[in-house]
Enzyme design. Sequence first.
Site, PDB file in Angstrom:
ATOM      1  N   ASP A  97      -7.724  24.539  26.089  1.00 25.44           N
ATOM      2  CA  ASP A  97      -8.877  25.404  26.326  1.00 25.44           C
ATOM      3  C   ASP A  97      -9.920  24.825  27.265  1.00 25.44           C
ATOM      4  O   ASP A  97     -11.085  25.214  27.227  1.00 25.44           O
ATOM      5  CB  ASP A  97      -9.524  25.741  24.981  1.00 25.44           C
ATOM      6  CG  ASP A  97      -9.886  24.492  24.187  1.00 25.44           C
ATOM      7  OD1 ASP A  97      -9.970  23.404  24.792  1.00 25.44           O
ATOM      8  OD2 ASP A  97     -10.085  24.588  22.964  1.00 25.44           O
ATOM      9  N   GLU A 119      -0.469  24.791  22.909  1.00 22.54           N
ATOM     10  CA  GLU A 119      -1.608  24.840  21.977  1.00 22.54           C
ATOM     11  C   GLU A 119      -2.322  26.196  22.112  1.00 22.54           C
ATOM     12  O   GLU A 119      -3.525  26.279  22.370  1.00 22.54           O
ATOM     13  CB  GLU A 119      -2.594  23.678  22.175  1.00 22.54           C
ATOM     14  CG  GLU A 119      -3.500  23.459  20.971  1.00 22.54           C
ATOM     15  CD  GLU A 119      -4.452  22.284  21.124  1.00 22.54           C
ATOM     16  OE1 GLU A 119      -5.566  22.465  21.637  1.00 22.54           O
ATOM     17  OE2 GLU A 119      -4.076  21.168  20.743  1.00 22.54           O
ATOM     18  N   GLU A 133     -14.845  26.931  25.668  1.00 21.98           N
ATOM     19  CA  GLU A 133     -13.438  26.807  25.269  1.00 21.98           C
ATOM     20  C   GLU A 133     -12.865  28.072  24.640  1.00 21.98           C
ATOM     21  O   GLU A 133     -11.711  28.429  24.876  1.00 21.98           O
ATOM     22  CB  GLU A 133     -13.264  25.612  24.315  1.00 21.98           C
ATOM     23  CG  GLU A 133     -13.411  24.245  24.989  1.00 21.98           C
ATOM     24  CD  GLU A 133     -14.862  23.806  25.171  1.00 21.98           C
ATOM     25  OE1 GLU A 133     -15.783  24.553  24.776  1.00 21.98           O
ATOM     26  OE2 GLU A 133     -15.088  22.705  25.723  1.00 21.98           O
ATOM     27  N   HIS A 208     -19.188  14.916  21.774  1.00 22.56           N
ATOM     28  CA  HIS A 208     -19.308  15.207  23.204  1.00 22.56           C
ATOM     29  C   HIS A 208     -19.445  16.683  23.571  1.00 22.56           C
ATOM     30  O   HIS A 208     -19.643  17.024  24.723  1.00 22.56           O
ATOM     31  CB  HIS A 208     -18.073  14.678  23.942  1.00 22.56           C
ATOM     32  CG  HIS A 208     -16.839  15.483  23.672  1.00 22.56           C
ATOM     33  ND1 HIS A 208     -16.016  15.240  22.615  1.00 22.56           N
ATOM     34  CD2 HIS A 208     -16.324  16.557  24.303  1.00 22.56           C
ATOM     35  CE1 HIS A 208     -15.036  16.116  22.602  1.00 22.56           C
ATOM     36  NE2 HIS A 208     -15.200  16.943  23.603  1.00 22.56           N
ATOM     37  N   ARG A 210     -20.150  20.466  24.637  1.00 24.65           N
ATOM     38  CA  ARG A 210     -21.263  21.054  25.384  1.00 24.65           C
ATOM     39  C   ARG A 210     -22.206  21.854  24.495  1.00 24.65           C
ATOM     40  O   ARG A 210     -23.418  21.842  24.705  1.00 24.65           O
ATOM     41  CB  ARG A 210     -20.720  21.963  26.504  1.00 24.65           C
ATOM     42  CG  ARG A 210     -20.320  21.171  27.735  1.00 24.65           C
ATOM     43  CD  ARG A 210     -19.667  22.039  28.786  1.00 24.65           C
ATOM     44  NE  ARG A 210     -19.037  21.195  29.796  1.00 24.65           N
ATOM     45  CZ  ARG A 210     -19.543  20.975  31.008  1.00 24.65           C
ATOM     46  NH1 ARG A 210     -20.650  21.543  31.376  1.00 24.65           N
ATOM     47  NH2 ARG A 210     -18.898  20.180  31.846  1.00 24.65           N
ATOM     48  N   HIS A 241     -18.240   8.869  25.046  1.00 23.29           N
ATOM     49  CA  HIS A 241     -17.694   9.679  26.151  1.00 23.29           C
ATOM     50  C   HIS A 241     -18.451   9.350  27.440  1.00 23.29           C
ATOM     51  O   HIS A 241     -19.637   9.010  27.400  1.00 23.29           O
ATOM     52  CB  HIS A 241     -17.900  11.143  25.746  1.00 23.29           C
ATOM     53  CG  HIS A 241     -17.174  12.146  26.581  1.00 23.29           C
ATOM     54  ND1 HIS A 241     -17.523  12.443  27.877  1.00 23.29           N
ATOM     55  CD2 HIS A 241     -16.112  12.952  26.299  1.00 23.29           C
ATOM     56  CE1 HIS A 241     -16.723  13.386  28.359  1.00 23.29           C
ATOM     57  NE2 HIS A 241     -15.847  13.714  27.414  1.00 23.29           N
TER      58      HIS A 241
END
Length: 386
Positions: A97, A119, A133, A208, A210, A241
């Site tokens: 994604d 996936e 995503e 991490h 967004r 990250h």
Amino acid sequence: MAIKVMSIFGTRPEAIKMAPLVQRLAQTEGIESLCCVTAQHRQMLDSVLESFQITPDYDLNIMQPNQMLASIISRTLQGMEPVFQQAKPDLVLVHGDTTTTLAGALAAMLHQIPVGHVEAGLRTYDKASPFPEELNRTLVGDIAQLHFAPTRANADNLKKEAVTGDIFITGNTVIDAMQTTVRPDFVFQNELLNQLDYRKPVIVMTCHRRENYGEPMAAIMQAVRRLAQAHPEVCIVYPVHLSPVVRECAFGHLQGLDNVHLIDPLDVEQMHNLIARCSFVMTDSGGLQEEAPAMGKPVLVLRRETERPEAVQAGTVALAGVDEAQVFRMAEQLLTDPAAYARMAHAVNPYGDGHACERIAQAIAWRFGLTAERPADFVPAQSTGA
Ligand code: UD1
Ligand code: UDP
């Protein structure tokens, strides 16, 4: 003539989950396995490629510091043009994604190349979370003709949406990847990880996403700070990250605490073996929600929702949310209440049995007429005979 299958990926999690498939396809008779990386992530992608000894056939090298989503899409679309013209793949595979996933699928669609989605079918049904995503994977579901759903619930989502094409239940390829990375005699390159006393509580943390940027991430970091201060016996290992936004937040809130180790991202072998030895995991990552339960490690998810309900239902994963007090309380409970810890610390494997890549390769061979046998669905061990 062999069927040309081109795997396109660009970020660390896609690489970890696609590497064993790229290798499997290369061993499959009648298939030529090609690998194109966008390098949406540069260093974190290269680390995975090195671990799995994969040399991409094509590398778009698109990453920019603090990159915008639109630039990932436009640079990928442009970069794929000459690649498709030269390689002429019969099938393109994308994973999961990310923005590379969406852009890779779009690029293939514009060239009328069939797309397989690895996936597939994970959903929160909230377009804002995870963003972008949820939209990426839904849009790719519309584009793809082959859908490789890790679990039955993922396949059911796709059926409900009436996607076109063939749906296969394969298990998640990350469990295949773990077959080669996790070893009891593993020696870390990072000396700190060799020296840790794993008989005391060691928490592995990552963060991490967004949608956690800003206030939610700050609240998470504050909860971890409180936890570290209230429990000096605990050691928190946080491979941070490389996103500048994340680094500023993590170092801003957590630097200077003796029992919090802010380290650079680990290569996948060190990360998997660290999970295998830790007490529990606190994370907003998708992949870690699949890996840690397979190793019997409780996971507190630092998000409000998850598209991976299977391990929550199995009891090894709990949603901790992004509220400082709640994150602190749930982590403290795992440290201080042995019964609560024991309830979560049991190995379950709803996501795979290590044979996902085999099923995906067979499904592709079946779809292109190389074999008459469609692969059997993945069934989790605990469901066998149910
Ligand atoms: C991306 C995915 C997310 C996935 C995550 C895995 C999108 C929109 N998001 O988010 O779904 O969970 O990867 O980690 O596709 N950077 C480096 N070196 C690296 C990697 C990143 O310097 O090796 C820095 C760059 O400044 C880059 C920034 O991190 O601009 C953000 O990277 P990006 O891929 O845009 O977003 P992620 O948050 O990593
Ligand atoms: N991972 C890693 N090194 C690290 C942190 C994570 O190899 O320092 C692995 C982790 O084990 C999992 C994957 O990276 O396989 C998850 O990637 P990430 O958290 O970047 O993305 P997400 O899973 O949220 O998409």
